[in-house]
Design a protein around this motif. Structure first.
Motif, short mmCIF file in Angstrom:
data_model
loop_
_atom_site.label_atom_id
_atom_site.label_comp_id
_atom_site.label_asym_id
_atom_site.label_seq_id
_atom_site.Cartn_x
_atom_site.Cartn_y
_atom_site.Cartn_z
N PHE A 34 0.86 -1.21 0.03
CA PHE A 34 -0.05 0.07 0.07
C PHE A 34 0.85 1.30 0.16
CE2 PHE A 34 -2.20 -3.32 2.36
CZ PHE A 34 -3.10 -3.47 1.41
N GLU A 35 0.29 2.21 -0.52
CA GLU A 35 0.80 3.61 -0.50
C GLU A 35 0.75 4.38 1.09
OE1 GLU A 35 0.90 6.07 -3.94
OE2 GLU A 35 0.07 4.30 -5.16
N LEU A 36 1.60 4.28 1.87
CA LEU A 36 1.36 4.63 3.11
C LEU A 36 1.52 6.21 3.58
CD1 LEU A 36 3.04 1.90 5.16
CD2 LEU A 36 0.75 1.88 4.41
N THR A 37 0.86 6.65 4.42
CA THR A 37 0.95 7.85 5.07
C THR A 37 1.16 7.55 6.47
OG1 THR A 37 -0.30 9.30 3.59
CG2 THR A 37 0.06 10.10 5.91
N LEU A 38 2.30 7.60 7.06
CA LEU A 38 2.77 7.10 8.28
C LEU A 38 3.05 8.29 9.23
CD1 LEU A 38 3.74 4.18 9.19
CD2 LEU A 38 6.17 4.95 8.69
N THR A 39 1.97 7.94 10.30
CA THR A 39 2.00 9.04 11.34
C THR A 39 2.87 8.82 12.51
OG1 THR A 39 -0.32 9.49 10.96
CG2 THR A 39 0.63 10.17 12.84
N PHE A 40 3.93 9.61 13.03
CA PHE A 40 4.71 9.28 14.15
C PHE A 40 4.03 10.10 15.47
CE2 PHE A 40 7.96 9.40 10.58
CZ PHE A 40 8.20 8.05 10.55
N CYS A 41 3.80 9.48 16.42
CA CYS A 41 3.09 10.15 17.43
C CYS A 41 3.21 9.38 18.84
CB CYS A 41 1.79 10.69 17.20
SG CYS A 41 0.83 9.20 16.70
N PHE A 42 2.72 9.95 19.98
CA PHE A 42 2.67 9.44 21.33
C PHE A 42 3.97 9.54 21.82
CE2 PHE A 42 -0.79 6.68 19.23
CZ PHE A 42 -1.66 7.57 19.38
N THR A 43 4.03 10.31 22.82
CA THR A 43 5.33 10.38 23.92
C THR A 43 5.19 9.37 24.75
OG1 THR A 43 4.97 13.05 23.51
CG2 THR A 43 6.68 11.99 25.26
#
Length: 318
Positions: A253-262
């Motif tokens: 898949f063509e991913l939009t990858l979210t980076f989050c959560f401390t």
């Protein structure tokens, strides 16, 4: 595989960013500016997206622009749920996008739009059909939230059962599939709007639904998928193995990858919505993930050259 990376999720929503600890979003601004530069150094061509606003707020966009946050980014994103939580009717979707377009020259993506089946599955069907009519062709990327209902045994993270009442329970009914994996009415027509309509699906640490999700995404004709890699999860034992498995499973898949959560032990407060004690640690995490899963040409060439194994663990998890 990775089309875009996204910095944080709903930063103007107190359920995802602690506004009491950072009421002016100055810490958030520093964090994103550093992360953007770190990712750009790893892969200059990777599309960078600001975490989706919820609520959609032009004044918030202007505030971040004054901080310089938008200078290094390629896209801004919005989230909207007018049939469940927002105080505006669904037909105002084009107007809401135009409000953001009026204060930035960056493209606007809708990375979460959805409707719960809490009251009736027919409401979710209407929400899908009307959202598709209003948004397909209006924005470059569009993600339905979500593929699965949230399992009832899991909490709707950072939400408050007592304060939200029935609104709280809507979180558990946003999927095209029920918790047991059986399809709802909206699932049966989703293929009519794919691949123009992508999907947003968060996978929890060692999520048992991963392989089944891939089968359903194929069946529905989904090409664009938004998901995330959790900075907090990166500090768990076995995190790298799980991230590798997740990324391998989603490779088509063509991913939009979210980076989050401390990580709790690296936040000003011990909570995943907290600003980090050291903003550069978030940038380090983003850079490591891009280096591993979406390296630029020079990095990819270097990685292909045999060398002694080195520890990938970052300072935030020491």
């Amino acid at each position: 595989m990775i089309e875009a990376v996204k910095f944080w999720n709903e930063p103007n929503n107190k359920s995802h960013w602690d506004l009491e600890l950072d009421p002016e979003w100055s810490a958030f601004a520093r964090m994103v500016i550093e992360a953007s530069a770190a990712v750009r150094a790893e892969n200059p061509s990777l599309v960078q997206v600001l975490g989706g606003m919820s609520p959609i707020d032009a004044a918030f966009m202007q505030r971040l622009a004054r901080f310089g946050v938008l200078d290094g980014l390629d896209v801004v994103a919005v989230h909207g749920f007018p049939l469940d939580w927002n105080h505006w009717p669904i037909d105002e979707w084009p107007q809401r996008i135009a409000e953001i377009e009026s204060v930035t020259a960056l493209p606007v993506w809708v990375t979460e739009v959805g409707a719960s089946s809490f009251g009736a599955e027919e409401v979710q069907v209407f929400g899908l059909q009307r959202s598709a009519a209003l948004l397909i062709g209006r924005v470059p990327r569009l993600h339905w939230y979500s593929l699965y209902d949230l399992p009832r045994a899991w909490p709707a993270t950072t939400r408050h059962r007592e304060a939200e009442g029935s609104s709280y329970y809507r979180h558990f009914h946003m999927g095209l599939l029920r918790e047991d994996g059986t399809p709802k009415q909206a699932c049966r027509i989703f293929h009519e709007y794919a691949p123009a309509f992508g999907i947003c699906q968060w996978f929890h640490f060692e999520d048992h639904r991963l392989d089944d999700a891939v089968r359903w995404l194929r069946r529905l004709g989904v090409r664009h998928l938004r998901t995330g890699l959790s900075w907090a999860d990166s500090c768990r034992p076995g995190a790298q193995q799980w991230f590798d498995r997740q990324m391998q499973a989603l490779d088509e898949f063509e991913l939009t990858l979210t980076f989050c959560f401390t990580p709790e032990h690296r936040g000003v407060a011990a909570h995943h919505t907290s600003p980090p004690l050291v903003t550069s640690e978030y940038a380090d995490f983003c850079a490591r993930m891009v280096r591993r899963y979406a390296p630029g040409a020079s990095t990819a060439q270097a990685l292909a050259t045999p060398r002694p194994r080195a520890c990938e663990a970052g300072p935030s998890c020491a």
